[in-house]
Design an enzyme around this catalytic site. Structure first.
Site, short mmCIF file in Angstrom:
data_model
loop_
_atom_site.label_atom_id
_atom_site.label_comp_id
_atom_site.label_asym_id
_atom_site.label_seq_id
_atom_site.Cartn_x
_atom_site.Cartn_y
_atom_site.Cartn_z
N GLU A 105 -1.56 -5.69 9.95
CA GLU A 105 -1.82 -6.07 8.56
C GLU A 105 -0.55 -6.29 7.74
OE1 GLU A 105 -6.09 -3.66 8.39
OE2 GLU A 105 -4.27 -2.74 7.58
N ASP A 150 -15.68 -8.06 10.25
CA ASP A 150 -16.93 -7.75 10.94
C ASP A 150 -18.03 -7.55 9.90
OD1 ASP A 150 -17.34 -4.63 10.48
OD2 ASP A 150 -15.23 -4.96 10.85
#
Length: 233
Positions: free
Chosen positions: A13, A200
């Protein structure tokens, strides 16, 4: 002078941002490596916090105490809590709260930390508006939403748990760090915003979706943060 603390829970990230920054010094504290330098013409401190709420809070407090950051941006990935928010889209925080805090026996609402005085921690309005505008400029292939982010020390991959979180908190996405970063920033009076790319659906498919989409999701977040840095006042 502004100094922006940038937090990602995982190396994925923050690695794209680290690769582009001009590093002036490295500081190790509490087993974390803080990189201080310049990115997009702005003074920044970039750090991988590690996963979970304790790691995130610890990291945020160090940014406030040692580096005296003026703003905090938390970038990363999350599971969608709304059908219209698809994998790849981005959610920018209006506020954040802990979905796994339960002190209702003492009269507190579900999710509220005792003696803090609020259920949710409000993101900085200017930072949130800037994040949305910048996302529309650099991530034209996806949608951006502004809403509540909920956090807990769980990876949500069970539809029943997801539905329970939705019914109680009406969040836009769920993850494991944002509320603790928001909580710590709130106590230190440092403006913050949380940016989450959806990797997700936070349901029975989450374990399958997450590894496939996390890299692309993180790339969208990184592009947005880099663009924001040029415009933060």
């Amino acid at each position: 002078m502004k100094k922006i603390g940038i937090i990602g829970a995982m190396e994925l990230e923050v690695e794209a941002l680290k690769d582009k920054m001009e590093i002036h010094r490295k500081v190790e504290k509490a087993s974390l490596e803080f990189l201080e330098g310049m990115l997009s013409g702005t003074e920044v401190v970039i750090v991988r916090s590690g996963i979970g709420k304790v790691n995130a809070a610890l990291c945020t407090q160090i940014l406030c105490d040692i580096f005296e950051v003026t703003h905090i941006i938390n970038t990363g990935v999350a599971g969608s809590l709304k059908n219209e928010i698809n994998i790849g889209d981005i959610v920018v925080s209006t506020d954040a709260l802990h979905h796994d805090v339960d002190v209702r026996v003492f009269g507190y609402p579900l999710g509220e930390v005792p003696q803090i005085g609020c259920l949710a921690f409000q993101a900085d309005t200017e930072l949130a508006q800037l994040a949305v505008a910048c996302c529309k400029e650099v991530n034209t292939d996806i949608e951006v939403y502004c809403g509540r982010i909920v956090s807990g020390d769980q990876f949500i991959s069970d539809k029943k748990i997801k539905d329970n979180i939705i019914n109680h908190f009406h969040g836009f996405c769920v993850e494991m760090e944002g509320a603790s970063i928001a909580h710590t920033a709130y106590l230190n009076h440092v403006p913050f915003v949380i940016i989450r790319a959806i990797s997700d659906k936070a349901d029975d498919s989450a374990e399958m979706d997450y590894p496939t989409f996390e890299k692309a999701a993180a790339a969208h977040s990184a592009a947005l943060v880099e663009h924001m840095l040029q415009k933060i006042k």
